[in-house]
Scaffold this motif. Structure first.
Motif, mmCIF file in Angstrom:
data_model
loop_
_atom_site.group_PDB
_atom_site.id
_atom_site.type_symbol
_atom_site.label_atom_id
_atom_site.label_comp_id
_atom_site.label_asym_id
_atom_site.label_seq_id
_atom_site.Cartn_x
_atom_site.Cartn_y
_atom_site.Cartn_z
ATOM 1 N N UNK A 296 105.770 83.182 52.225
ATOM 2 C CA UNK A 296 106.934 83.900 51.167
ATOM 3 C C UNK A 296 107.626 82.572 50.403
ATOM 4 N N UNK A 297 107.702 81.395 51.062
ATOM 5 C CA UNK A 297 108.732 80.352 50.609
ATOM 6 C C UNK A 297 107.800 79.324 49.813
ATOM 7 N N UNK A 298 106.470 79.518 50.060
ATOM 8 C CA UNK A 298 105.530 78.495 49.440
ATOM 9 C C UNK A 298 105.280 77.484 50.218
ATOM 10 N N UNK A 299 105.865 77.441 51.552
ATOM 11 C CA UNK A 299 105.425 76.161 52.353
ATOM 12 C C UNK A 299 105.303 76.890 53.834
ATOM 13 N N UNK A 300 104.240 76.742 54.574
ATOM 14 C CA UNK A 300 104.077 77.116 55.890
ATOM 15 C C UNK A 300 103.387 76.212 56.694
ATOM 16 N N UNK A 301 103.636 75.754 57.854
ATOM 17 C CA UNK A 301 103.113 74.812 58.640
ATOM 18 C C UNK A 301 102.589 75.568 59.884
ATOM 19 N N UNK A 302 101.462 75.096 60.381
ATOM 20 C CA UNK A 302 100.792 75.574 61.619
ATOM 21 C C UNK A 302 100.428 74.332 62.440
ATOM 22 N N UNK A 303 101.113 74.364 63.562
ATOM 23 C CA UNK A 303 100.660 73.253 64.340
ATOM 24 C C UNK A 303 99.517 73.766 65.253
ATOM 25 N N UNK A 304 98.311 73.156 65.249
ATOM 26 C CA UNK A 304 97.129 73.592 66.068
ATOM 27 C C UNK A 304 96.957 72.694 67.297
ATOM 28 N N UNK A 305 97.741 71.988 67.481
ATOM 29 C CA UNK A 305 97.811 71.000 68.818
ATOM 30 C C UNK A 305 97.401 69.589 68.282
ATOM 31 N N UNK A 306 98.296 68.817 69.273
ATOM 32 C CA UNK A 306 98.403 67.217 69.213
ATOM 33 C C UNK A 306 98.795 66.833 67.828
ATOM 34 N N UNK A 307 98.261 66.422 66.883
ATOM 35 C CA UNK A 307 98.343 65.941 65.585
ATOM 36 C C UNK A 307 97.937 66.746 64.628
ATOM 37 N N UNK A 308 97.227 67.722 64.894
ATOM 38 C CA UNK A 308 96.604 68.744 63.970
ATOM 39 C C UNK A 308 97.443 69.632 63.333
ATOM 40 N N UNK A 309 97.584 69.809 61.720
ATOM 41 C CA UNK A 309 98.592 70.678 61.434
ATOM 42 C C UNK A 309 97.962 71.215 60.235
ATOM 43 N N UNK A 310 98.140 72.605 59.825
ATOM 44 C CA UNK A 310 97.635 73.076 58.511
ATOM 45 C C UNK A 310 98.851 73.186 57.692
#
Length: 399
Positions: free
Chosen positions: A96-110
């Motif tokens: 909704x805000x235009x920015x979303x983060x998803x931590x997949x574990x360790x240093x992996x982030x979408x």
């Protein structure tokens, strides 16, 4: 091995033992470009601030600490590490805000930023190692498969260590249309693994590339490179500043603390969110990884010295890479956030969140962690002046 094989030079014999996971060394035009880099001096890339890249102290002493039965128990969760169960459904809609983060574990982030999808340091393999039968094994499953993740506009790699650059993951992504943004020299590994040159953006520090509506800049970091026994420092390591039309984010990769965070923040910040390495630290390698206290300091430097945006801790909770307790990075970071008045996100792996919205703050690790001592707790003024001491909270579950 034939009799003639004994006549081969030792270097040739060692190279023949290298599996594909070791990657490739830069050569040809790539190596010529590396030699022209202002950060390549005396035959190797140099850190912005001097750093010891090999463990200090006694190897015997370190081995005793690392392999002691009680110490190994501290570095392992007491139960199944919780993973967010509805990642796929939660990613189906746009942020909704235009920015979303998803931590997949360790240093992996979408990172979904202004209509673009950026995947940082994706590691979906079971071990961060060149061998499938040895090396640190993940402590929790990936929240969803790479295939279920959907299209990615750009994959960003911080450096070539196995817990950040994973052969099976890159192989899977090489068959998509994604662009790869990597530090100078790292492209040699990707090229060997099937990534076409026209889908690679190989950058030196402070160089920028544009993918879609976003600008990606390779920024300095204090670390090192290498995937084999001989570390020639012919591939660069980097942190990354990513800017869209409306939002800015930062991924630290692996780094020791250094004053350059202030310069990065002044040039590319302030950031709506930072992804900061706070795990796998040790007194044996203080120059190349940050403690949670240093990670908080780095975030504040990036934000101009004051609390701002959201800090997402990375590089912890997935692989056992250092002598500290498994959940200590989370607990220590929580303490530093409270002391600094800084918003910190503690999502379970696979739990998407928007920095502009409700930020996950539950200390989920406490349910599967042994008691954690708090040697980092700083005394309050009343304690320093001899007043009544605040109760020392030495158990993670007490906080």
């Amino acid at each position: 091995m034939t009799g003639a094989d004994y006549l081969l030079p030792l270097r040739t014999k060692l190279r023949s033992l290298r599996t594909e996971s070791f990657g490739a060394d830069p050569a040809g035009a790539r190596m010529e470009r590396i030699r022209r880099s202002p950060h390549f001096v005396d035959g190797s890339f140099q850190n912005p601030v001097g750093a010891r890249t090999r463990p200090s102290g006694s190897a015997v002493e370190f081995a005793k600490i690392y392999f002691q039965k009680e110490q190994r128990a501290r570095r392992t969760p007491d139960g199944a590490v919780p993973v967010h169960p509805t990642t796929l459904a939660d990613l189906a809609g746009l942020p909704a805000s235009g920015l979303r983060l998803t931590w997949m574990g360790h240093s992996s982030v979408l990172a979904e930023i202004d209509g673009n999808r950026v995947l940082f340091d994706p590691v979906w393999g079971e071990r961060c190692s060149p061998f499938p039968f040895a090396g640190p094994k993940r402590l929790h499953p990936t929240p969803l498969s790479l295939a279920a993740l959907g299209p990615v506009d750009v994959v960003v790699i911080s450096h070539d260590h196995y817990d950040h650059l994973d052969l099976p993951t890159i192989r899977a992504l090489a068959g998509t249309d994604t662009v790869f943004a990597v530090p100078l020299g790292v492209g040699a590994h990707l090229e060997r693994w099937g990534v076409p040159l026209d889908r690679m953006r190989e950058l030196d520090w402070n160089e920028t590339t544009t993918v879609g509506a976003i600008r990606l800049t390779a920024t300095p970091a204090r670390h090192f490179c290498g995937r084999g026994l001989r570390n020639q420092q012919h591939a660069l390591w980097a942190s990354w500043a990513v800017a869209g039309p409306e939002h800015r984010i930062y991924h630290s990769g692996d780094t020791g603390y250094f004053p350059g965070f202030r310069e990065i923040g002044a040039e590319h910040g302030p950031f709506d969110a930072t992804m900061i390495q706070i795990g796998a630290y040790s007194e044996y390698w203080p120059d190349i990884h940050m403690t949670p206290a240093e990670g908080m300091r780095a975030h504040l430097d990036l934000q101009g010295g004051s609390p701002h945006g959201v800090l997402l801790p990375i590089h912890w909770g997935t692989f056992n890479l250092a002598p500290h307790a498994w959940a200590e990075p989370g607990e220590w970071t929580k303490y530093e956030a409270e002391e600094a008045g800084q918003a910190v996100a503690f999502p379970r792996a696979g739990e998407p969140f928007e920095p502009a919205g409700k930020v996950p703050a539950d200390a989920w690790w406490r349910a599967v962690s042994q008691p954690i001592a708090h040697p980092w707790r700083r005394p309050k003024p009343a304690e320093e002046s001899g007043g009544a001491p605040r109760r020392d909270l030495d158990l993670a579950g007490d906080r």
